[in-house]
Design an enzyme around this catalytic site. Structure first.
Site, PDB file in Angstrom:
ATOM      1  N   ARG A   6      42.156  45.669  46.107  1.00  0.00           N
ATOM      2  CA  ARG A   6      43.093  45.842  47.225  1.00  0.00           C
ATOM      3  C   ARG A   6      44.515  45.521  46.789  1.00  0.00           C
ATOM      4  O   ARG A   6      45.466  46.182  47.205  1.00  0.00           O
ATOM      5  CB  ARG A   6      42.660  44.956  48.397  1.00  0.00           C
ATOM      6  CG  ARG A   6      43.307  45.344  49.726  1.00  0.00           C
ATOM      7  CD  ARG A   6      44.563  44.578  50.014  1.00  0.00           C
ATOM      8  NE  ARG A   6      44.344  43.174  49.843  1.00  0.00           N
ATOM      9  CZ  ARG A   6      45.233  42.362  49.287  1.00  0.00           C
ATOM     10  NH1 ARG A   6      46.408  42.819  48.844  1.00  0.00           N
ATOM     11  NH2 ARG A   6      44.968  41.078  49.129  1.00  0.00           N
ATOM     12  N   PHE A  49      56.054  45.974  41.751  1.00  0.00           N
ATOM     13  CA  PHE A  49      57.089  45.420  42.612  1.00  0.00           C
ATOM     14  C   PHE A  49      57.567  44.114  42.010  1.00  0.00           C
ATOM     15  O   PHE A  49      56.802  43.147  41.915  1.00  0.00           O
ATOM     16  CB  PHE A  49      56.495  45.191  44.009  1.00  0.00           C
ATOM     17  CG  PHE A  49      57.455  44.687  45.057  1.00  0.00           C
ATOM     18  CD1 PHE A  49      58.215  45.572  45.800  1.00  0.00           C
ATOM     19  CD2 PHE A  49      57.557  43.331  45.332  1.00  0.00           C
ATOM     20  CE1 PHE A  49      59.073  45.120  46.793  1.00  0.00           C
ATOM     21  CE2 PHE A  49      58.406  42.858  46.311  1.00  0.00           C
ATOM     22  CZ  PHE A  49      59.170  43.760  47.045  1.00  0.00           C
ATOM     23  N   ILE A  68      53.261  39.865  38.377  1.00  0.00           N
ATOM     24  CA  ILE A  68      53.532  41.188  38.946  1.00  0.00           C
ATOM     25  C   ILE A  68      52.298  42.074  38.772  1.00  0.00           C
ATOM     26  O   ILE A  68      51.975  42.507  37.657  1.00  0.00           O
ATOM     27  CB  ILE A  68      54.761  41.842  38.269  1.00  0.00           C
ATOM     28  CG1 ILE A  68      55.958  40.883  38.273  1.00  0.00           C
ATOM     29  CG2 ILE A  68      55.086  43.155  38.955  1.00  0.00           C
ATOM     30  CD1 ILE A  68      56.391  40.428  39.643  1.00  0.00           C
ATOM     31  N   LEU A  82      57.447  43.364  51.993  1.00  0.00           N
ATOM     32  CA  LEU A  82      56.437  42.314  52.001  1.00  0.00           C
ATOM     33  C   LEU A  82      55.728  42.227  53.345  1.00  0.00           C
ATOM     34  O   LEU A  82      54.519  41.945  53.404  1.00  0.00           O
ATOM     35  CB  LEU A  82      57.064  40.970  51.648  1.00  0.00           C
ATOM     36  CG  LEU A  82      57.455  40.791  50.178  1.00  0.00           C
ATOM     37  CD1 LEU A  82      58.316  39.545  50.009  1.00  0.00           C
ATOM     38  CD2 LEU A  82      56.218  40.685  49.296  1.00  0.00           C
ATOM     39  N   ARG A 120      51.874  42.194  53.705  1.00  0.00           N
ATOM     40  CA  ARG A 120      51.221  41.031  54.313  1.00  0.00           C
ATOM     41  C   ARG A 120      50.271  41.462  55.423  1.00  0.00           C
ATOM     42  O   ARG A 120      49.210  40.846  55.619  1.00  0.00           O
ATOM     43  CB  ARG A 120      52.284  40.074  54.858  1.00  0.00           C
ATOM     44  CG  ARG A 120      53.042  39.320  53.781  1.00  0.00           C
ATOM     45  CD  ARG A 120      54.313  38.684  54.321  1.00  0.00           C
ATOM     46  NE  ARG A 120      54.988  37.894  53.306  1.00  0.00           N
ATOM     47  CZ  ARG A 120      56.250  37.467  53.399  1.00  0.00           C
ATOM     48  NH1 ARG A 120      56.964  37.765  54.484  1.00  0.00           N
ATOM     49  NH2 ARG A 120      56.798  36.759  52.441  1.00  0.00           N
ATOM     50  N   GLN A 178      19.716  24.484  60.957  1.00  0.00           N
ATOM     51  CA  GLN A 178      20.924  24.417  61.777  1.00  0.00           C
ATOM     52  C   GLN A 178      22.215  24.477  60.969  1.00  0.00           C
ATOM     53  O   GLN A 178      23.172  25.170  61.351  1.00  0.00           O
ATOM     54  CB  GLN A 178      20.888  23.132  62.621  1.00  0.00           C
ATOM     55  CG  GLN A 178      19.776  23.115  63.647  1.00  0.00           C
ATOM     56  CD  GLN A 178      19.663  21.790  64.375  1.00  0.00           C
ATOM     57  OE1 GLN A 178      20.478  20.898  64.163  1.00  0.00           O
ATOM     58  NE2 GLN A 178      18.657  21.656  65.228  1.00  0.00           N
ATOM     59  N   GLY A 202      22.937  25.965  43.861  1.00  0.00           N
ATOM     60  CA  GLY A 202      23.289  26.148  42.459  1.00  0.00           C
ATOM     61  C   GLY A 202      23.448  27.592  42.061  1.00  0.00           C
ATOM     62  O   GLY A 202      24.174  27.914  41.110  1.00  0.00           O
ATOM     63  N   GLU A 226      52.598  36.411  48.246  1.00  0.00           N
ATOM     64  CA  GLU A 226      53.342  37.037  49.341  1.00  0.00           C
ATOM     65  C   GLU A 226      53.539  36.073  50.512  1.00  0.00           C
ATOM     66  O   GLU A 226      53.353  36.415  51.674  1.00  0.00           O
ATOM     67  CB  GLU A 226      52.656  38.335  49.771  1.00  0.00           C
ATOM     68  CG  GLU A 226      52.652  39.342  48.627  1.00  0.00           C
ATOM     69  CD  GLU A 226      52.272  40.732  49.034  1.00  0.00           C
ATOM     70  OE1 GLU A 226      52.484  41.076  50.211  1.00  0.00           O
ATOM     71  OE2 GLU A 226      51.783  41.475  48.173  1.00  0.00           O
ATOM     72  N   GLY A 227      53.916  34.855  50.157  1.00  0.00           N
ATOM     73  CA  GLY A 227      54.145  33.807  51.135  1.00  0.00           C
ATOM     74  C   GLY A 227      52.948  32.895  51.237  1.00  0.00           C
ATOM     75  O   GLY A 227      51.958  33.225  51.883  1.00  0.00           O
TER      76      GLY A 227
END
Length: 428
Positions: A125, A164, A201, A282, A286, A323, A384, A407-408
């Site tokens: 992504r 970028f 980058i 950005l 974001r 649970q 494990g 990006e922040g």
């Protein structure tokens, strides 16, 4: 449709329909309705029919073409640039841009694409987001018509790859203090010379076009420049890879090193200066991260649920019966559902021009934090076995730490939100 080319065949009237929610309703009676753990709050009911098809197209490609190769790519720290060409064939790159061979879909549809890709891996992504939101989005928002026509069609097809350049070795959360400079070429009229370094980058080692932000030496104003690798003399541009990463190993990351690199003046964005330019880019990225991380969390839920149902302990019971395991799954499913609904809402507002930047900060911070927190807790279900990369959960955990950071970083976004609430600047 064959080869999943639906998006390439959308008519303009169909594309326009994407910005108008055409809500698919449920039956009027609640009798017989069954809870769907994969979509707990029925977020699909908020999507248009076109958005549903786009989501299914992206999901099918990602599960059939990306998932089978991600494990080895992560082990080898290898990114295959042909992935962006494959995405380009389907119309997934720069999908929210209208014209220039881009699909022109809604912001929500673009978010659904990032969710499908990040369900496989955040690194995949990241590579797509840099291409689509940061570079193509920057050119579309701030470039001249000539720059758009020169770069966007080939970038939409994945024939030209972008990077970028904002973050510097000494300036991450404080981009206003950047040290990269641009000065007029002393001997060649109509050219600037760029010097400086950018780091962390995505795509830089393989990029053909690098959107670099630099300060004009004469005025100190920040401007955006498109550095075309084909125009750079030897020794003026280097983009070495950064290896041995703990996360995003299926993407490629590097530096941008500029040493009096000549860039044509016409490759400078003409009408935007200061941090408004990079921050606009950005914000779009974001939003994609906020939606995308929900895909990663959903994959963690699915993997943990499957494992818990198959793993038997204590008199032959599946551990899903207990649970503590059920609470982990319930918490994660709730946060994924809430995060998805929030992303859809902000996407709708963005298309209407009503999304304040702080809204995007809020969902980026919340969704990244919750994805990482829940992925770490779901990892405990594997015991494990979570150490083995074949179970996939550890890869998501490592990746999601990075999404929370870039990006922040989440703390920075909390200060952005706090400033909006109080009116007081906490950065200085």
């Amino acid at each position: 449709m064959s080869r999943l080319l639906y998006m390439r065949n959308l008519r303009p009237d169909r594309l326009r329909a994407l910005s108008t929610p055409n809500v698919c309703g449920f039956a009027s009676s609640s009798v017989g309705l069954q809870f769907e753990w994969e979509d707990p709050l029925a977020s699909k009911s908020l999507l248009t029919s076109d958005e549903l098809v786009i989501s299914e197209t992206a999901e099918r490609y990602c599960q059939e073409r990306l998932l089978p190769r991600v494990l080895q790519a992560y082990r080898d720290e290898h990114y295959d640039p042909s992935i962006l060409r494959e995405m380009g064939e389907l119309g997934l790159l720069g999908a929210t841009i209208s014209g220039y061979d881009c699909a022109g879909v809604s912001t929500v549809a673009g978010g659904l694409i990032t969710r499908a890709v990040e369900r496989v891996d955040s690194g995949y992504r990241s590579g797509m987001s840099v291409q689509s939101s940061l570079v193509m989005g920057g050119i579309n928002d701030f470039g001249t018509t000539e720059l758009k026509e020169r770069y966007l069609p080939d970038m939409a097809k994945g024939k030209l790859l972008g990077a970028f350049g904002l973050t510097e070795p000494d300036h991450g959360s404080d981009p206003g203090s950047m040290e990269t400079t641009a000065r007029p070429h002393p001997r060649k009229q109509g050219y600037f010379l760029l010097s400086g370094a950018k780091t962390w980058i995505t795509n830089s080692p393989i990029a053909d076009v690098l959107l670099v932000w630099a300060k004009l030496q004469e005025t100190g104003k920040i401007r955006g420049f498109l550095v075309d690798r084909r125009d750079c003399p030897p020794g003026t541009l280097e983009t070495p890879a950064i290896k041995n990463k703990n996360g995003l190993r299926a993407s490629i990351t590097g530096m941008i090193q500029l040493d009096d690199c000549p860039v044509r003046q016409e490759n400078m964005f003409p009408d935007v200066e200061g941090l408004r330019g990079p921050f606009t880019c950005l914000n779009s990225a974001r939003y994609g991260i906020a939606f995308g991380t929900m895909g990663a969390l959903e994959d963690c839920i699915s993997r943990a649920r499957t494992y818990a149902l198959e793993r038997k302990q204590f008199k032959g019971n599946p551990i899903a019966k207990y649970q503590l395991v059920q609470k982990k799954l319930a918490d994660a499913a709730t946060d994924a559902a809430y995060g998805t609904i929030a992303a859809i809402q902000v996407g709708r507002l963005k298309d209407q021009g009503k999304a304040a930047p702080e809204m995007i900060s809020m969902i980026k911070r919340q969704n990244c934090d919750k994805a990482l927190q829940n992925a770490r807790l779901l990892q405990e279900i594997f015991g494990g076995n979570a150490v083995s990369d074949e179970y996939g959960i550890g890869r998501h955990v490592a990746n999601l730490f990075v999404t929370q950071t870039y990006e922040g970083q989440s703390d920075i976004h909390s200060l952005i939100i706090g400033r909006a609430i109080t009116g007081l600047q906490a950065f200085v």
